[in-house]
Motif scaffolding. Structure first.
Motif, mmCIF file in Angstrom:
data_model
loop_
_atom_site.group_PDB
_atom_site.id
_atom_site.type_symbol
_atom_site.label_atom_id
_atom_site.label_comp_id
_atom_site.label_asym_id
_atom_site.label_seq_id
_atom_site.Cartn_x
_atom_site.Cartn_y
_atom_site.Cartn_z
ATOM 1 N N PRO A 131 4.443 11.177 -0.693
ATOM 2 C CA PRO A 131 3.996 9.818 -1.008
ATOM 3 C C PRO A 131 4.992 9.117 -1.928
ATOM 4 C CG PRO A 131 2.203 11.404 -1.282
ATOM 5 C CD PRO A 131 3.462 12.196 -1.114
ATOM 6 N N ARG A 132 5.191 7.843 -1.676
ATOM 7 C CA ARG A 132 6.069 6.983 -2.481
ATOM 8 C C ARG A 132 7.489 7.538 -2.581
ATOM 9 N NH1 ARG A 132 2.646 5.801 -7.884
ATOM 10 N NH2 ARG A 132 2.713 8.067 -7.948
ATOM 11 N N ALA A 133 7.972 8.092 -1.499
ATOM 12 C CA ALA A 133 9.347 8.597 -1.472
ATOM 13 C C ALA A 133 10.321 7.427 -1.575
ATOM 14 C CB ALA A 133 9.597 9.389 -0.198
ATOM 15 N N PRO A 150 0.834 -1.212 0.000
ATOM 16 C CA PRO A 150 0.000 0.000 0.000
ATOM 17 C C PRO A 150 0.860 1.250 0.000
ATOM 18 C CG PRO A 150 0.012 -1.024 2.172
ATOM 19 C CD PRO A 150 0.705 -1.977 1.249
ATOM 20 N N SER A 151 0.370 2.271 -0.678
ATOM 21 C CA SER A 151 1.106 3.532 -0.786
ATOM 22 C C SER A 151 0.423 4.597 0.056
ATOM 23 C CB SER A 151 1.170 3.986 -2.248
ATOM 24 O OG SER A 151 1.825 5.223 -2.358
ATOM 25 N N ASP A 152 1.198 5.217 0.936
ATOM 26 C CA ASP A 152 0.648 6.287 1.766
ATOM 27 C C ASP A 152 0.433 7.533 0.926
ATOM 28 O OD1 ASP A 152 0.789 4.612 3.912
ATOM 29 O OD2 ASP A 152 2.717 5.385 4.626
ATOM 30 N N ASP A 153 -0.660 8.245 1.221
ATOM 31 C CA ASP A 153 -0.957 9.474 0.495
ATOM 32 C C ASP A 153 -0.534 10.707 1.285
ATOM 33 O OD1 ASP A 153 -2.752 9.119 2.501
ATOM 34 O OD2 ASP A 153 -4.557 9.422 1.275
ATOM 35 N N ARG A 198 11.292 2.178 -2.387
ATOM 36 C CA ARG A 198 10.606 3.121 -1.513
ATOM 37 C C ARG A 198 11.147 2.974 -0.088
ATOM 38 N NH1 ARG A 198 4.276 2.114 -3.265
ATOM 39 N NH2 ARG A 198 4.540 2.515 -5.503
ATOM 40 N N VAL A 199 11.080 4.048 0.646
ATOM 41 C CA VAL A 199 11.563 4.027 2.026
ATOM 42 C C VAL A 199 10.386 3.862 2.973
ATOM 43 C CG1 VAL A 199 13.691 5.307 1.632
ATOM 44 C CG2 VAL A 199 11.561 6.553 2.001
#
Length: 386
Positions: free
Chosen positions: A198-200, A73-76, A264-265
């Motif tokens: 997001p998605r750093a 899942p990707s945080d927004d 991603r981190v």
């Protein structure tokens, strides 16, 4: 006709010539260096690129980590966690958005009760359980919510409690303490950086810290935080072991949203940009020794720093020995003539490399003869024999 003194001076020169001719079939020996191995017996170059600074194990781990995190899942946005400091403002608690004081029926009270003013809650620290406490509505669970989601939750509770009909809530994160990534080492601004984007990716965090400093080397040690608790201690050690990454791959990585070699981190990751160390240059060079490594240093540059190769050197079989990780080393040879002519790319040098320029069997004999003749010339005002 030679004098007695001349015969004594000639004897060391003749001895040197005999030694050179005797050692010539074995490759010769540079001053201050160990005898070079025969070029025909040199180990074959590996199938991977000679300029690769990553071990096969690190590359496999990094690709697997990037794939796993890209599919998750990707945080927004930044999600609030324990120890974060919040600034919460509710400006309409007093006047009810111009509709007059909001009446709240208290139990056992016949008339309406006016709510006291509570315009803001500044410097509100999230507890270790992820909760905050606000006037009139009590505890609100904030952990895992974004600022926007927490605003909506507080507004919902205000309406539910009959405090405001159309509340306006503002939540600002003053200090980021929970969801951060540590970027340390040779960067311009080392420190803790929140995951507000997001998605750093790994490269994004290095650039957020100002990028590599002048003294930075070519290696980044990436210690990923475990996504789940390993069942055994051995698995935990493997997960937490740093991954060595080539910084040039990261700084020129395409925008792939955390795939490939630029994952991603996650909160708890530690990124360490290693400082530039040294490279040992040995063999048939003018000044063998240890030299500092810069981020753009190549094999030809390291040899040039050592004064360049000597006439008797074998430029087609310059050897590089590199330690890529625990128990994994790589040795390969480079044709310096092909590099100089542009027929092959120069090889990057990293901290801990050992560069050795061997001797050429064909060139070491004339070089030895030249050295002997040069030794026959008297120094200090004496008359030379030739």
């Amino acid at each position: 006709m030679l004098t007695q003194d001349g015969r004594f001076r000639l004897r060391p020169a003749a001895t040197s010539l005999a030694a050179v001719l005797l050692l010539a079939p074995f490759g010769g020996c540079a001053p201050g260096a160990k005898p070079a191995a025969n070029a025909a017996r040199a180990p074959a170059a590996p199938a991977v690129s000679a300029g690769d600074l990553m071990s096969s194990q690190d590359r496999t781990r990094l690709e697997a980590l990037a794939a796993a995190r890209a599919s998750g899942p990707s945080d927004d946005g930044y999600r609030i966690g324990p120890d974060d400091l919040l600034d919460i403002r509710i400006p309409d608690v007093l006047d009810g958005q111009g509709a007059g004081p909001v009446a709240r029926q208290a139990p056992g009270t016949p008339g309406p009760a006016t709510v006291a003013a509570a315009p803001a809650a500044q410097g509100l620290r999230v507890s270790d359980r992820g909760d905050i406490t606000l006037p009139f509505i009590g505890q609100v669970h904030a952990e895992g919510l974004t600022g926007t989601e927490l605003e909506a939750e507080i507004a919902r509770r205000l309406v539910k409690e009959g405090i405001l009909r159309q509340p306006r809530v503002s939540v600002q994160i003053v200090e980021y303490r929970s969801r951060v990534v540590a970027v340390i080492g040779s960067v311009e601004r080392p420190g803790l950086y929140p995951l507000t984007r997001p998605r750093a990716t790994l490269a994004d965090m290095i650039w957020a810290a100002g990028g590599p400093a002048k003294e930075a080397g070519r290696v980044v040690e990436f210690a990923p935080a475990a996504d789940s608790a390993p069942s055994r201690a051995v698995e935990a050690a493997q997960v937490s072991a740093p991954i060595r990454v080539d910084v040039e791959l990261l700084l020129h990585a395409p925008i792939d949203h955390g795939q490939g070699l630029n994952p991603r981190v996650r909160p708890g990751d530690v990124i360490t940009v290693s400082p530039a160390g040294s490279v040992l240059v040995d063999g048939w060079v003018q000044k063998p020794g240890s030299y500092p490594v810069t981020r753009g240093l190549t094999l030809s540059g390291a040899i040039a720093a050592a004064g360049g190769d000597m006439f008797a050197s074998d430029r087609q079989h310059a050897a590089v020995k590199r330690t890529l990780g625990p128990g994994e080393e790589r040795s390969f040879t480079v044709d310096l003539d092909a590099v100089r002519e542009g027929r092959t790319a120069d090889v990057p040098i990293t901290d801990g490399d050992v560069v050795r320029v061997p001797a050429s069997t064909i060139r070491v004999i004339p070089w030895g003869a030249y050295s002997v003749l040069k030794g026959l010339v008297y120094v200090g005002g004496s008359v030379p024999l030739f």
